[in-house]
Structure formats: C-alpha cells, structure tokens
Write a protein that holds these residues in place. Sequence first.
Motif, PDB file in Angstrom:
ATOM      1  N   ALA A 176      -1.269  64.158  92.460  1.00  0.00           N
ATOM      2  CA  ALA A 176      -1.129  63.610  91.099  1.00  0.00           C
ATOM      3  C   ALA A 176      -1.999  62.359  90.825  1.00  0.00           C
ATOM      4  O   ALA A 176      -2.368  62.242  89.654  1.00  0.00           O
ATOM      5  N   GLY A 177      -2.811  61.823  91.888  1.00  0.00           N
ATOM      6  CA  GLY A 177      -3.753  60.930  91.420  1.00  0.00           C
ATOM      7  C   GLY A 177      -3.026  59.435  91.725  1.00  0.00           C
ATOM      8  O   GLY A 177      -3.483  58.548  91.126  1.00  0.00           O
ATOM      9  N   GLY A 178      -1.800  59.252  92.234  1.00  0.00           N
ATOM     10  CA  GLY A 178      -1.280  57.814  92.422  1.00  0.00           C
ATOM     11  C   GLY A 178       0.150  57.900  91.847  1.00  0.00           C
ATOM     12  O   GLY A 178       0.581  58.934  91.065  1.00  0.00           O
ATOM     13  N   ALA A 182       1.737  60.070  88.643  1.00  0.00           N
ATOM     14  CA  ALA A 182       2.792  60.990  88.813  1.00  0.00           C
ATOM     15  C   ALA A 182       3.991  60.822  87.923  1.00  0.00           C
ATOM     16  O   ALA A 182       4.637  61.625  87.403  1.00  0.00           O
ATOM     17  N   ILE A 183       4.302  59.592  88.050  1.00  0.00           N
ATOM     18  CA  ILE A 183       5.549  59.161  87.097  1.00  0.00           C
ATOM     19  C   ILE A 183       5.326  59.385  85.723  1.00  0.00           C
ATOM     20  O   ILE A 183       6.469  59.874  84.772  1.00  0.00           O
ATOM     21  N   LYS A 184       4.110  58.968  85.136  1.00  0.00           N
ATOM     22  CA  LYS A 184       3.894  59.227  83.731  1.00  0.00           C
ATOM     23  C   LYS A 184       3.817  60.565  83.352  1.00  0.00           C
ATOM     24  O   LYS A 184       4.427  61.071  82.297  1.00  0.00           O
ATOM     25  N   LYS A 185       3.132  61.781  84.064  1.00  0.00           N
ATOM     26  CA  LYS A 185       3.268  63.060  84.113  1.00  0.00           C
ATOM     27  C   LYS A 185       4.556  63.643  83.939  1.00  0.00           C
ATOM     28  O   LYS A 185       4.817  64.650  83.343  1.00  0.00           O
ATOM     29  N   THR A 186       5.534  63.283  85.028  1.00  0.00           N
ATOM     30  CA  THR A 186       6.539  63.767  84.912  1.00  0.00           C
ATOM     31  C   THR A 186       7.629  63.474  83.851  1.00  0.00           C
ATOM     32  O   THR A 186       8.282  64.337  83.279  1.00  0.00           O
ATOM     33  N   LYS A 187       7.443  62.321  83.422  1.00  0.00           N
ATOM     34  CA  LYS A 187       8.218  61.927  82.169  1.00  0.00           C
ATOM     35  C   LYS A 187       7.765  62.643  80.914  1.00  0.00           C
ATOM     36  O   LYS A 187       8.543  63.140  80.229  1.00  0.00           O
ATOM     37  N   GLN A 188       6.584  63.068  80.871  1.00  0.00           N
ATOM     38  CA  GLN A 188       5.969  63.821  79.662  1.00  0.00           C
ATOM     39  C   GLN A 188       6.354  65.310  80.030  1.00  0.00           C
ATOM     40  O   GLN A 188       6.840  65.854  78.992  1.00  0.00           O
TER      41      GLN A 188
END
Length: 285
Positions: A176-178, A182-188
Amino acid sequence: MISEAQFKTELDLIIANAIREDVGDGDHSSLACIPIDAKGKAKLLVKDQGIIAGIEFAKMIFSYVDSNLKVDTFSTDGQPVKYGDVVFHVSGSAQSILKAERLVLNSMQRMSAIATKTRKFVDLVGDAKAKILDTRKTTPGIRALEKWAVKVGGGENHRFALYDMIMLKDNHIDFAGGIVHAIKKTKQYLKVARKDLKIIVEARDMNEVEQIIKAGGVYRILLDNFDFETTKQAVAFIGERCLTESSGNITEKTIRDYALCGVDFISSGALTHSVYNMDLSLKAI
C-alpha cells in the motif's frame, strides 16, 4: 467475529464433508459382517492426560450419522482427564457407531490437544491481564473445530477469517506504500463498502507504532516480534488509545514475560499448528 449461526454452518459443513470423505458409498467393512439390526454400545476411553474437548461436537456427529444413537456423558468439554477415564458411552445401531467412530476420534483427539495447550498458556499467563488468542494458522477445512477448542481451553478467538476483521500486516503495508497510506485507504474502503469492521495494524518497530497512533481509528496494534523492553515501551506510549497484542516468539518460556509487559492480548499460532493429538479410543463394551 462470525455469528453463532455462521459458526454452526461451518460445523455442519465439516461433518458432512468428513463423512463424505470417510464413508463414500458405504462402510463396507461393517456392512459385510454386522447385521443391519445389530445393536451395540461403546465407550470413549482416555489413554492420555490433559483437557478434554469435542464432546459436544461428537454428539453432533453421532446425531448426523444416526439420530437414534444415544450418548451418555460423564465429562464436559474443558475438564481435565487422565488415563483410564471414560468420557461417554454411545449406544444404538452397531453399524452407525462404527460409521461415526473415526470422525469422532480424529476430531476429539485434535480438539483436546489444542485445548490442553491453550490451557497451559492461560495458566502460564496467570494473573496478568493478557488474553490468549489463536490465529488463522489452522488446518484447512476444520478451522471452526480448532478455534472452538481454543475457547474450551480458556483462550479467545482472533478473527475467524479474512472477512470478519481488517488486519493490516507487513505485506499489506508495503504493497500500500506505507502505514499511513494503508490505514487511510482502509478507512475509505470501509466507508464506501458500508462495512463496520475493526482494524488491527501490525507494527514492526516503535516508529511504526507512532505512525499508527498518529493515523488514528485503529482498534488494536499488533506488536510483531518486539522484545520485552520494546514491548513495555510501546504499551506505555500507546496507553489507552487502543488495545495491544504481542505476537511472534511466543513460547512457554516467553509468554509470561510478554504478559507482564502489560499487553491486552497475546496471539500464538502454536496453539493450533504445533500440537500432538490426545490418545483416545472408542471401545465396544
């Protein structure tokens, strides 16, 4: 976590598939020499020691094979047993008892071994607050049994599978690039998919712990292969902002020390992938 209904479905599938695998078009050994109307009785004999597990599952198997089989139990799941103990009697059609025998033994031997190892880990943790968790390192096709056995032994279940919890591990983070991405994309993703799933993120060092806390919205941080001192440091830094879990290098020699670091959970794949089956027999009486 999965619902009770989902869990029951998993157990039903295990039984149906195991009987299909073992019986096929018939138990020809029994059909060849035992009259169809012959009645019999057998006992589940312990030839080992530890924590018994799988009694309730055995009842499910017997009922699936023949609803007229009668089971009289003398122990309950989670009780200590020793050599010579009789766990239950089963009576009814001799052919039906023999048809169910191997699946009952295979399941109970495996489940009892897992429950015994789990109970040992729970006892080693003692009065520390840490709860013992299993992992997804289970035998393909019988995960529900193995996770059930962990609970019988006094542990708790981690996520059941990939669908009931988000767990961002090293490969997810790297692809995911860090951690932040990863966390930001997961929340989205969860927002768009309208899913309410807890998020666990694996940390490999204190820098990653700090990044996870800064990102926020995480249910639990998994401290992977941290030594004792770094674990204490991480627990102190995280405080009450989320739960903590130790994983990696968890053995009978280290588990108590990790528990004393103050983590909320300790997970170990060894509970399910490194056990020796309890010796049990089903003997005619």
